[in-house]
Design a protein around this motif. Structure first.
Motif, PDB file in Angstrom:
ATOM      1  N   VAL A  48       0.854  -1.182   0.000  1.00 35.44           N
ATOM      2  CA  VAL A  48       0.000   0.000   0.000  1.00 35.44           C
ATOM      3  C   VAL A  48       0.893   1.236   0.000  1.00 35.44           C
ATOM      4  N   PRO A  49       0.685   2.171  -0.917  1.00 35.09           N
ATOM      5  CA  PRO A  49       1.514   3.382  -0.929  1.00 35.09           C
ATOM      6  C   PRO A  49       1.484   4.105   0.424  1.00 35.09           C
ATOM      7  N   GLU A  50       2.577   4.762   0.748  1.00 30.92           N
ATOM      8  CA  GLU A  50       2.662   5.456   2.028  1.00 30.92           C
ATOM      9  C   GLU A  50       1.689   6.628   2.098  1.00 30.92           C
ATOM     10  N   LYS A  51       1.349   7.187   0.946  1.00 31.87           N
ATOM     11  CA  LYS A  51       0.475   8.358   0.917  1.00 31.87           C
ATOM     12  C   LYS A  51      -0.580   8.176  -0.165  1.00 31.87           C
ATOM     13  N   LEU A  52      -1.834   8.257   0.220  1.00 26.72           N
ATOM     14  CA  LEU A  52      -2.962   8.232  -0.710  1.00 26.72           C
ATOM     15  C   LEU A  52      -3.931   9.338  -0.317  1.00 26.72           C
ATOM     16  N   ASP A  53      -4.586   9.900  -1.331  1.00 26.96           N
ATOM     17  CA  ASP A  53      -5.544  10.968  -1.024  1.00 26.96           C
ATOM     18  C   ASP A  53      -6.710  10.914  -1.991  1.00 26.96           C
ATOM     19  N   PHE A  54      -7.773  11.570  -1.591  1.00 27.66           N
ATOM     20  CA  PHE A  54      -8.917  11.782  -2.473  1.00 27.66           C
ATOM     21  C   PHE A  54      -9.188  13.276  -2.508  1.00 27.66           C
ATOM     22  N   ALA A  55      -9.123  13.854  -3.707  1.00 27.68           N
ATOM     23  CA  ALA A  55      -9.361  15.289  -3.890  1.00 27.68           C
ATOM     24  C   ALA A  55      -8.477  16.131  -2.960  1.00 27.68           C
ATOM     25  N   GLY A  56      -7.254  15.671  -2.750  1.00 29.89           N
ATOM     26  CA  GLY A  56      -6.320  16.396  -1.910  1.00 29.89           C
ATOM     27  C   GLY A  56      -6.479  16.151  -0.428  1.00 29.89           C
ATOM     28  N   GLU A  57      -7.446  15.332  -0.030  1.00 36.69           N
ATOM     29  CA  GLU A  57      -7.685  15.028   1.382  1.00 36.69           C
ATOM     30  C   GLU A  57      -7.043  13.673   1.697  1.00 36.69           C
ATOM     31  N   LEU A  58      -6.055  13.689   2.599  1.00 34.86           N
ATOM     32  CA  LEU A  58      -5.251  12.494   2.868  1.00 34.86           C
ATOM     33  C   LEU A  58      -6.056  11.396   3.537  1.00 34.86           C
ATOM     34  N   VAL A 107     -15.525  20.920  -9.459  1.00 32.45           N
ATOM     35  CA  VAL A 107     -15.511  19.655  -8.719  1.00 32.45           C
ATOM     36  C   VAL A 107     -14.179  18.965  -9.010  1.00 32.45           C
ATOM     37  N   PRO A 108     -13.468  18.498  -7.988  1.00 33.25           N
ATOM     38  CA  PRO A 108     -12.156  17.873  -8.214  1.00 33.25           C
ATOM     39  C   PRO A 108     -12.199  16.737  -9.232  1.00 33.25           C
ATOM     40  N   ASP A 109     -11.133  16.648 -10.001  1.00 36.89           N
ATOM     41  CA  ASP A 109     -11.029  15.650 -11.060  1.00 36.89           C
ATOM     42  C   ASP A 109     -11.153  14.224 -10.537  1.00 36.89           C
ATOM     43  N   ASP A 110     -10.782  14.009  -9.260  1.00 34.98           N
ATOM     44  CA  ASP A 110     -10.845  12.655  -8.678  1.00 34.98           C
ATOM     45  C   ASP A 110     -12.250  12.066  -8.696  1.00 34.98           C
ATOM     46  N   PHE A 111     -13.263  12.907  -8.836  1.00 35.93           N
ATOM     47  CA  PHE A 111     -14.636  12.386  -8.815  1.00 35.93           C
ATOM     48  C   PHE A 111     -14.972  11.573 -10.065  1.00 35.93           C
ATOM     49  N   LYS A 112     -14.133  11.629 -11.081  1.00 34.65           N
ATOM     50  CA  LYS A 112     -14.384  10.758 -12.239  1.00 34.65           C
ATOM     51  C   LYS A 112     -14.280   9.291 -11.837  1.00 34.65           C
ATOM     52  N   VAL A 116     -16.674   5.494 -11.989  1.00 36.73           N
ATOM     53  CA  VAL A 116     -16.151   4.160 -12.309  1.00 36.73           C
ATOM     54  C   VAL A 116     -16.735   3.124 -11.360  1.00 36.73           C
ATOM     55  N   ILE A 117     -16.728   3.410 -10.059  1.00 36.40           N
ATOM     56  CA  ILE A 117     -17.236   2.409  -9.117  1.00 36.40           C
ATOM     57  C   ILE A 117     -18.760   2.375  -9.089  1.00 36.40           C
ATOM     58  N   ARG A 220     -12.765   1.971  -2.293  1.00 34.18           N
ATOM     59  CA  ARG A 220     -12.885   1.508  -3.675  1.00 34.18           C
ATOM     60  C   ARG A 220     -12.540   2.628  -4.655  1.00 34.18           C
ATOM     61  N   ILE A 221     -13.021   3.846  -4.375  1.00 34.76           N
ATOM     62  CA  ILE A 221     -12.711   4.982  -5.249  1.00 34.76           C
ATOM     63  C   ILE A 221     -11.206   5.223  -5.303  1.00 34.76           C
ATOM     64  N   VAL A 222     -10.575   5.284  -4.130  1.00 38.15           N
ATOM     65  CA  VAL A 222      -9.137   5.566  -4.074  1.00 38.15           C
ATOM     66  C   VAL A 222      -8.337   4.423  -4.705  1.00 38.15           C
ATOM     67  N   ALA A 223      -8.786   3.180  -4.532  1.00 36.90           N
ATOM     68  CA  ALA A 223      -8.101   2.049  -5.158  1.00 36.90           C
ATOM     69  C   ALA A 223      -8.141   2.165  -6.676  1.00 36.90           C
ATOM     70  N   LEU A 224      -9.309   2.492  -7.229  1.00 41.12           N
ATOM     71  CA  LEU A 224      -9.402   2.648  -8.684  1.00 41.12           C
ATOM     72  C   LEU A 224      -8.572   3.823  -9.169  1.00 41.12           C
ATOM     73  N   LYS A 225      -8.556   4.887  -8.398  1.00 42.83           N
ATOM     74  CA  LYS A 225      -7.709   6.035  -8.757  1.00 42.83           C
ATOM     75  C   LYS A 225      -6.247   5.610  -8.814  1.00 42.83           C
ATOM     76  N   GLU A 226      -5.775   4.908  -7.790  1.00 46.29           N
ATOM     77  CA  GLU A 226      -4.382   4.483  -7.717  1.00 46.29           C
ATOM     78  C   GLU A 226      -4.032   3.538  -8.863  1.00 46.29           C
ATOM     79  N   ILE A 227      -4.890   2.562  -9.143  1.00 51.49           N
ATOM     80  CA  ILE A 227      -4.592   1.562 -10.173  1.00 51.49           C
ATOM     81  C   ILE A 227      -4.662   2.179 -11.569  1.00 51.49           C
TER      82      ILE A 227
END
Length: 306
Positions: A48-58, A107-112, A116-117, A220-227
């Motif tokens: 698991v990466p040391e740092k993950l975020d959604f829309a800039g929120e860690l 709206v932050p780009d991460d919401f795309k 997906v999910i 699930r959202i953050v996992a899809l973003k990371e992958i």
């Protein structure tokens, strides 16, 4: 007779030698066992990466329960290879439509990755009646200006549905205070998330005890973003030409009824199937349009279909 016996004895001796050699070669020594592991199909633990975020929120990965839940979603989505590869293929086709609309509304780009999910980037239909890429319920669609009936269902219009999702998310962010909570509210509703925060006397999504679906939602959202952001890291191999590409279209304005979409399509050099592929919000083979509303029908540019 003696010659035959000697020949059989020789064959038997050779067979024993071959069996011995084969057994020796296949014996699972430490060295060749390790080599076979490398050459055969393997399943690896993921870091698991040391740092993950959604829309800039860690994401607070220093908490063991958060780390384990994130690990689960990375594993599930990495080793569901067929589905993962389809997400890469579809995202190349549909993200260029979604991204500028998110940017337009701030709206932050991460919401795309939320889309997906929600739907796997398909016009999915849920048992509860939510439809389209953004899984919008009928009441929510109508409250936000979409036409939803048996003749026209604009929840299937990706551009219009993305705008509705943006409006919902902006209201949720204003009410709940963070983009993470706004995303969770897309699944559980603003009232549902607000009630849980108050009941459990916490302020953050990651501090909430939630049901299975909403509890996994952000992970699930953050996992899809990371992958999807790091295909090589997670073992997805493809060329750009393997991905799906959008077919360029132009819009035709219609402000009257259309009695036969088969004939309508033929006027633009396509068939009814192609018309529906690009306009899934047209639910019937005709358009009632008693109110003389303006609709914009997408027609593919010439040369993309035979």
């Amino acid at each position: 007779m003696k010659i035959v016996q000697k020949a059989l004895a020789l064959v038997g001796l050779l067979s024993l030698c071959l069996l011995f050699i084969n057994a020796f070669q296949e014996a699972p020594t430490d060295e060749n066992f390790e080599t076979k592991l490398i050459n055969d199909y393997n399943v690896y633990a993921l870091q698991v990466p040391e740092k993950l975020d959604f829309a800039g929120e860690l994401m607070p990965l220093e908490n063991p329960d958060i780390l384990e839940r994130m690990d689960r979603e990375l594993l599930v989505n990495t080793y569901w290879q067929s589905n993962g590869l389809l997400m890469f293929k579809r995202s190349k086709k549909y993200f260029p439509i979604i991204e500028p609309i998110l940017a337009k509304y701030g709206v932050p780009d991460d919401f795309k990755y939320l889309s997906v999910i929600e739907s796997g980037l398909t016009n999915a239909v849920s048992p509860a009646g939510a439809k389209g890429f953004w899984q919008i319920m009928p009441a929510t669609g109508r409250e936000n200006g979409l036409e939803v009936n048996s003749n026209v269902d604009e929840r299937y219009n990706l551009e219009m549905a993305t705008e509705v999702a943006c409006k919902y998310l902006l209201r949720a962010k204003a009410q709940l205070g963070s983009w993470t909570l706004a995303a969770a509210a897309y699944n559980a509703g603003n009232a549902g998330i607000s009630r849980r925060l108050k009941e459990q006397n916490v302020n953050e999504y990651y501090d909430l005890l939630l049901g299975e679906e909403t509890g996994r939602y952000m992970f699930r959202i953050v996992a899809l973003k990371e992958i999807l952001s790091n295909p090589d890291k997670y073992g997805f191999n493809f060329r750009d030409k393997d991905l799906y590409s959008p077919v360029p279209t132009y819009k035709v304005e219609v402000d009257t009824a259309v009695t036969d979409f088969t004939k309508f399509a033929e006027n633009y050099g396509i068939n009814y199937k192609i018309l529906k592929l690009h306009n899934p919000w047209l639910r019937e083979p005709h358009l009632n349009n008693r109110s003389r509303k303006q609709y914009y029908i997408d027609i593919p540019k010439e040369g993309y279909y035979n």
